[in-house]
Design an enzyme around this catalytic site. Structure first.
Site, mmCIF file in Angstrom:
data_model
loop_
_atom_site.group_PDB
_atom_site.id
_atom_site.type_symbol
_atom_site.label_atom_id
_atom_site.label_comp_id
_atom_site.label_asym_id
_atom_site.label_seq_id
_atom_site.Cartn_x
_atom_site.Cartn_y
_atom_site.Cartn_z
ATOM 1 N N ILE A 194 -24.455 -43.200 -52.659
ATOM 2 C CA ILE A 194 -24.965 -43.608 -51.336
ATOM 3 C C ILE A 194 -23.979 -44.581 -50.692
ATOM 4 O O ILE A 194 -23.643 -45.598 -51.288
ATOM 5 C CB ILE A 194 -26.340 -44.319 -51.453
ATOM 6 N N LEU B 270 -8.486 -46.756 -65.273
ATOM 7 C CA LEU B 270 -8.910 -47.529 -66.450
ATOM 8 C C LEU B 270 -10.256 -46.952 -66.857
ATOM 9 O O LEU B 270 -11.290 -47.293 -66.282
ATOM 10 C CB LEU B 270 -9.051 -49.016 -66.100
ATOM 11 N N LYS C 178 -26.595 -55.359 -58.624
ATOM 12 C CA LYS C 178 -26.388 -54.594 -57.389
ATOM 13 C C LYS C 178 -26.934 -55.353 -56.177
ATOM 14 O O LYS C 178 -26.301 -55.386 -55.128
ATOM 15 C CB LYS C 178 -27.049 -53.219 -57.517
HETATM 16 N N1 HSE Z 1 -27.527 -47.257 -64.943
HETATM 17 C C1 HSE Z 1 -27.522 -47.122 -63.517
HETATM 18 C C2 HSE Z 1 -28.848 -46.549 -63.072
HETATM 19 C C3 HSE Z 1 -26.450 -46.229 -62.995
HETATM 20 O O1 HSE Z 1 -29.691 -46.187 -63.887
HETATM 21 O O2 HSE Z 1 -29.053 -46.487 -61.864
HETATM 22 C C4 HSE Z 1 -25.149 -46.930 -62.832
HETATM 23 O O3 HSE Z 1 -25.230 -47.955 -61.894
#
Ligand code: HSE
Length: 438
Positions: A142, A17, A211
């Site tokens: 990572i 996708l 994250k």
């Molecule tokens: N936009 C993110 C960054 C990368 O600048 O780390 C993708 O997760």
């Protein structure tokens, strides 16, 4: 549905996708490398869904595989593994759910959907006895999800601290090294393709927030909803702050932190922070990412590498795809909560603070500021007066405090802004604590 071969050519069928730069790198990894290098788990790209089929793509895929038709991937019985690279919650959440319910395994690089709806998706995967893997969703190449989910499960995780947004790290590194201002470096990052035309997700800290939410849920076996995470971006960090921070022995990074404190619970926060120049995090520069994990058995661990980019992200995606193709054990309750942590409030966070004010350069000004801080139970560690503007009678006052409570600092800052002699409160930055030092 099992990991049995279903595509016409034998092996497992993969449906993509999204076929942008990451999707293309994943397709290339399958078509140009994996098929020849590891025939024990043959993979075939069965279908790829894109927005625009006419766009030229740098991968040798049969054009008949590429379409705008979602049904060629989601719930298509020829597709064993759906690789979701669309990003965002809507419609990705619905597509992932539909795929899992149809018995397809899903590999995703989508941190936003995993942060906001990850628990529901993991539950759907478990109910349907299929895998939902998401190593690529945090810190690109990572390996950090795998270690938290597998290798470190014997540990109580004491803290996770990371630079997990490459765009902001590129910008802050340039500001630190070149004395440039945020707006100029942002424009440069946009022209180099490191920052999006709309940079909000990165520079305002949302990307890092998603994250750290994903990592904290795994590390602490508890839900860490995005709205309980303290978030500040980097727009208010100025070139001057790097200059003064460096004189004091620090640099400035956008940190994402999840930290367990026995008494107050789990605190997750994303904000720019002063980092002592002699700790490894201070030397993570440019688009690099790094995550520091502290476990009670293992002690401190350090993961560093490329946090974005087509090939590093494809590396993480392919690791998950190959794990599934090789018959990863059935989906356990990796998101279960043996003993959920209470969520702590940012108000209770204690750290040193860096304050930069533009103030009148006349007798009693510093005494007034010190009185407000003292009234809020905040002790001053050091004061610098810089960039005195004799003509206008202004100066920069840079104050480092001893450790203080966030709620006390916020109320002191409100009062400092009200002082007649203070023209502006330019910066309030937290100093990250390392061991016994700040
Ligand atoms: N936009 C993110 C960054 C990368 O600048 O780390 C993708 O997760």
């Amino acid at each position: 549905m099992s990991s049995s071969a279903r595509s016409d050519e034998g092996g497992m069928g993969v449906g993509l996708l999204g076929l942008g730069v990451v999707g293309t790198a994943v397709a290339k990894a399958i078509v140009e490398r994996h098929r020849s290098e590891d025939p024990s788990v043959p993979l075939n790209v069965v279908a790829a869904v894109v927005r625009d089929t006419s766009r030229k793509r740098d991968v040798d895929l049969d054009p008949s595989v590429i379409s705008t038709n979602l049904d060629t991937v989601v719930a298509n019985p020829d597709v064993d593994i759906v690789v979701e690279l669309m990003g965002g919650v809507d419609p990705a959440f619905d597509y992932i759910t539909k795929a899992l319910e149809a018995g397809q395994h899903v590999v995703t690089a989508n941190k936003e959907v995993m942060a906001k709806r990850g628990s529901e998706l993991l539950a759907t995967a478990a109910e349907n006895n299929v895998h939902l893997f998401y190593e690529a969703s945090v810190a690109g190449g990572i390996p950090i999800i795998g270690p938290l989910m597998n290798d470190l499960t014997a540990n109580k995780i004491q803290s996770l601290r990371g630079i997990i947004n490459g765009t902001t790290n590129f910008i802050l590194t340039k500001m630190a090294h070149e004395g440039a201002d945020f707006d100029d470096v942002l424009s440069e990052a946009q022209s180099l393709g490191y920052a999006e035309a709309d940079p909000t997700a990165d520079v305002d800290g949302f990307d890092a927030l998603y994250k750290i939410s994903v990592l904290a849920r795994l590390a602490y076996h508890t839900e860490v909803p995005v709205d309980v995470i303290h978030r500040e971006g980097i727009r208010e960090v100025h070139a001057k702050d790097f200059r003064y921070a460096s004189e004091l022995g620090y640099t400035i990074k956008l940190l994402a932190v999840a930290q367990a404190n026995g008494e107050s619970g789990l605190l997750s926060r994303v904000h720019p922070a002063l980092i002592p120049l002699d700790v490894p995090m201070a030397s993570v520069n440019g688009v690099l990412n790094a995550v520091e994990v502290e476990g009670d058995l293992v002690g401190p661990l350090w993961f560093q590498g490329p946090g974005a980019g087509p090939n590093p992200t494809a590396s993480a995606v392919m690791g998950d795809v190959i794990r599934i193709a090789k018959g990863a054990p059935s989906n356990g309750s990796s998101s279960s909560a043996p003993k959920p942590f209470p969520i702590a409030s940012m108000d209770d966070h204690v750290c040193q603070y860096y304050i930069r004010l533009t103030a009148s350069d006349r007798p009693g000004v510093l005494a007034n500021v010190a009185r407000v801080l003292g009234d809020a139970d905040i002790s001053i560690n050091s004061v610098l007066q810089k960039d005195t503007d004799i003509e206008n009678g202004h100066a920069d006052l840079v104050i480092m405090t001893h450790p203080a409570r966030e709620s006390n600092m916020q109320s002191a800052v409100s009062s400092i802004k009200e002082l007649d002699s203070v023209l502006r409160l330019d910066s309030l930055l937290r100093v990250e604590t390392y061991g016994d030092r700040a």
